[in-house]
Design an enzyme around this catalytic site. Structure first.
Site, mmCIF file in Angstrom:
data_model
loop_
_atom_site.group_PDB
_atom_site.id
_atom_site.type_symbol
_atom_site.label_atom_id
_atom_site.label_comp_id
_atom_site.label_asym_id
_atom_site.label_seq_id
_atom_site.Cartn_x
_atom_site.Cartn_y
_atom_site.Cartn_z
ATOM 1 N N TYR A 115 -9.179 -11.380 -6.337
ATOM 2 C CA TYR A 115 -8.262 -11.367 -7.469
ATOM 3 C C TYR A 115 -8.486 -12.541 -8.410
ATOM 4 O O TYR A 115 -8.113 -12.479 -9.581
ATOM 5 C CB TYR A 115 -6.812 -11.327 -6.976
ATOM 6 C CG TYR A 115 -6.507 -10.014 -6.308
ATOM 7 C CD1 TYR A 115 -6.347 -8.844 -7.049
ATOM 8 C CD2 TYR A 115 -6.438 -9.917 -4.923
ATOM 9 C CE1 TYR A 115 -6.113 -7.636 -6.437
ATOM 10 C CE2 TYR A 115 -6.194 -8.711 -4.303
ATOM 11 C CZ TYR A 115 -6.042 -7.572 -5.064
ATOM 12 O OH TYR A 115 -5.822 -6.368 -4.453
ATOM 13 N N ARG A 159 -0.631 -2.078 -6.695
ATOM 14 C CA ARG A 159 -0.745 -3.184 -5.734
ATOM 15 C C ARG A 159 -1.713 -4.243 -6.262
ATOM 16 O O ARG A 159 -1.448 -5.448 -6.174
ATOM 17 C CB ARG A 159 -1.214 -2.633 -4.381
ATOM 18 C CG ARG A 159 -1.539 -3.671 -3.323
ATOM 19 C CD ARG A 159 -1.844 -2.941 -2.019
ATOM 20 N NE ARG A 159 -2.697 -3.691 -1.113
ATOM 21 C CZ ARG A 159 -2.252 -4.544 -0.195
ATOM 22 N NH1 ARG A 159 -0.958 -4.787 -0.090
ATOM 23 N NH2 ARG A 159 -3.100 -5.147 0.621
ATOM 24 N N LYS A 213 -1.808 -2.821 8.146
ATOM 25 C CA LYS A 213 -2.970 -2.348 8.899
ATOM 26 C C LYS A 213 -3.003 -3.017 10.267
ATOM 27 O O LYS A 213 -2.705 -4.198 10.400
ATOM 28 C CB LYS A 213 -4.260 -2.660 8.125
ATOM 29 C CG LYS A 213 -4.466 -1.780 6.895
ATOM 30 C CD LYS A 213 -5.813 -2.064 6.265
ATOM 31 C CE LYS A 213 -6.081 -1.114 5.102
ATOM 32 N NZ LYS A 213 -7.398 -1.388 4.462
ATOM 33 N N ARG A 231 0.863 -1.179 0.000
ATOM 34 C CA ARG A 231 0.000 0.000 0.000
ATOM 35 C C ARG A 231 0.904 1.235 0.000
ATOM 36 O O ARG A 231 2.028 1.185 0.486
ATOM 37 C CB ARG A 231 -0.886 0.020 1.252
ATOM 38 C CG ARG A 231 -1.796 -1.195 1.406
ATOM 39 C CD ARG A 231 -2.559 -1.122 2.728
ATOM 40 N NE ARG A 231 -3.466 -2.262 2.885
ATOM 41 C CZ ARG A 231 -3.163 -3.397 3.516
ATOM 42 N NH1 ARG A 231 -1.948 -3.542 4.056
ATOM 43 N NH2 ARG A 231 -4.042 -4.378 3.618
ATOM 44 N N HIS A 233 -2.484 2.626 -5.830
ATOM 45 C CA HIS A 233 -3.097 1.408 -5.297
ATOM 46 C C HIS A 233 -3.372 0.390 -6.406
ATOM 47 O O HIS A 233 -3.372 -0.819 -6.164
ATOM 48 C CB HIS A 233 -4.393 1.741 -4.562
ATOM 49 C CG HIS A 233 -4.772 0.721 -3.532
ATOM 50 N ND1 HIS A 233 -4.013 0.480 -2.404
ATOM 51 C CD2 HIS A 233 -5.809 -0.149 -3.468
ATOM 52 C CE1 HIS A 233 -4.575 -0.472 -1.678
ATOM 53 N NE2 HIS A 233 -5.663 -0.873 -2.313
ATOM 54 N N HIS A 237 -3.352 -9.460 3.882
ATOM 55 C CA HIS A 237 -4.794 -9.572 4.110
ATOM 56 C C HIS A 237 -5.048 -10.477 5.306
ATOM 57 O O HIS A 237 -4.482 -11.565 5.407
ATOM 58 C CB HIS A 237 -5.494 -10.175 2.884
ATOM 59 C CG HIS A 237 -5.602 -9.222 1.739
ATOM 60 N ND1 HIS A 237 -5.842 -9.627 0.439
ATOM 61 C CD2 HIS A 237 -5.519 -7.863 1.689
ATOM 62 C CE1 HIS A 237 -5.893 -8.576 -0.345
ATOM 63 N NE2 HIS A 237 -5.698 -7.498 0.388
#
Length: 309
Positions: A290, A258, A187, A165, A255, A281
């Site tokens: 994806y 990515r 995150k 990111r 983004h 994730h």
């Protein structure tokens, strides 16, 4: 709808104002979000005033039923409000009534029976392999100052070559760098290790050799022209320049690089669990989007290439 200024009595208006102040000072919502929430609640109160035949009072809110909220949502949908906007309206109402409950003013179950509108699933927009390569190779041509060109090249390379990111790329420090791996803080402060392929490592080393600033081990690598931590906005503007130069679509953002990283790995036979780890994730279901992107691209290529397509 009734004018929202006359839709409530003084007490309900004071509660609305206190709620908005809390959203701004405690939750620190953006001004435009605050404006939207206030407008959504005002429209709801206007609807209720017309629905109930008079200004909304505390007792009106205590008497609220799920059917009243459904009627309001149905009216908003009939005015061509989309699912995302309806979801925001419902979020605003839940926030307001949650505030009233925390304050001990009232509690209602009316909102608990209302389902959030189903949102359309939007697939991430990936660049093609050629577009991604051209984006990186063209970065040098966008800037006359070598150290800034090298900086932007390194950041963009991290987004595509390591799947970071933009916030993760701009937070990288010397301490995070190892010979062929990178320690990434994602995150929620979750740490992951990401391989550094040779072109990405070379882009970082080139920047480090050219930057005019002394970089301490625990401080972010990437700096603005005055030595402060680099703003993501500058990389977004660089991508904007690249879109114009290369004729890329508006969806070609940092983004999107990515997304392209994940899509291209999957297209080359990459393992979905491994890609999940690389992207950071928490859930495999997030990464599985994806597979839909890759299938969509495959079908598009098939349709264009097949003689009967």
């Amino acid at each position: 709808m009734t004018d929202s200024a006359f839709a409530t009595d003084g007490f309900v208006r004071s509660q609305r104002d206190a709620w908005l102040r809390e959203l701004g000072s405690v939750r620190r919502l953006a001004p435009k979000t605050l404006e939207a929430y206030g407008r959504d609640l005002g429209q709801f109160m206007s609807f209720l005033a017309g629905h109930m035949g008079g200004p909304v009072t505390l007792q009106s809110l205590k008497d609220l039923r799920g059917a009243d909220i459904r009627a309001f949502m149905a009216q908003r949908r009939s005015e061509s409000l989309g699912s995302r906007s309806l979801a925001r309206v419902l979020s605003a109402l839940k926030s307001f009534f949650g505030f009233l409950e925390r304050e001990g003013t009232l509690a209602t179950d009316a909102l608990n029976v209302i389902r959030t509108p189903k949102l359309p699933r939007s697939l991430p927009k990936a660049l093609s392999i050629v577009e991604a390569r051209n984006t990186i190779s063209e970065t040098d041509a966008m800037e006359d100052r070598p150290w800034i060109a090298a900086r932007d090249m390194a950041v963009i390379s991290l987004c595509y070559g390591a799947g970071l990111r933009i916030s993760e790329a701009l937070a990288v420090t010397r301490t995070d760098l190892e010979a062929d791996t990178l320690r990434v803080t994602g995150k929620g402060g979750k740490i992951r290790m990401v391989p550094l392929i040779a072109p990405v490592r070379q882009a970082i080393d080139t920047y480090l050799s050219l930057t005019p600033f002394k970089l301490w081990p625990e401080e972010p690598l990437f700096r603005g022209v005055r030595g402060g931590v680099l703003s993501p906005r500058l990389i977004q503007l660089r991508m904007q320049d690249l879109r114009s130069a290369l004729g890329l679509p508006p969806s070609a953002t940092p983004h999107a690089l990515r997304h392209s990283f994940a899509t291209h790995l999957l297209g080359k036979g990459g393992d979905l669990r491994a890609i999940q780890e690389l992207l950071g994730h928490a859930s495999l279901s997030t990464t599985q989007i994806y597979t839909a992107v890759d299938t969509e691209r495959l079908l598009d290529s098939y349709a264009k290439a097949h003689p009967r397509g």
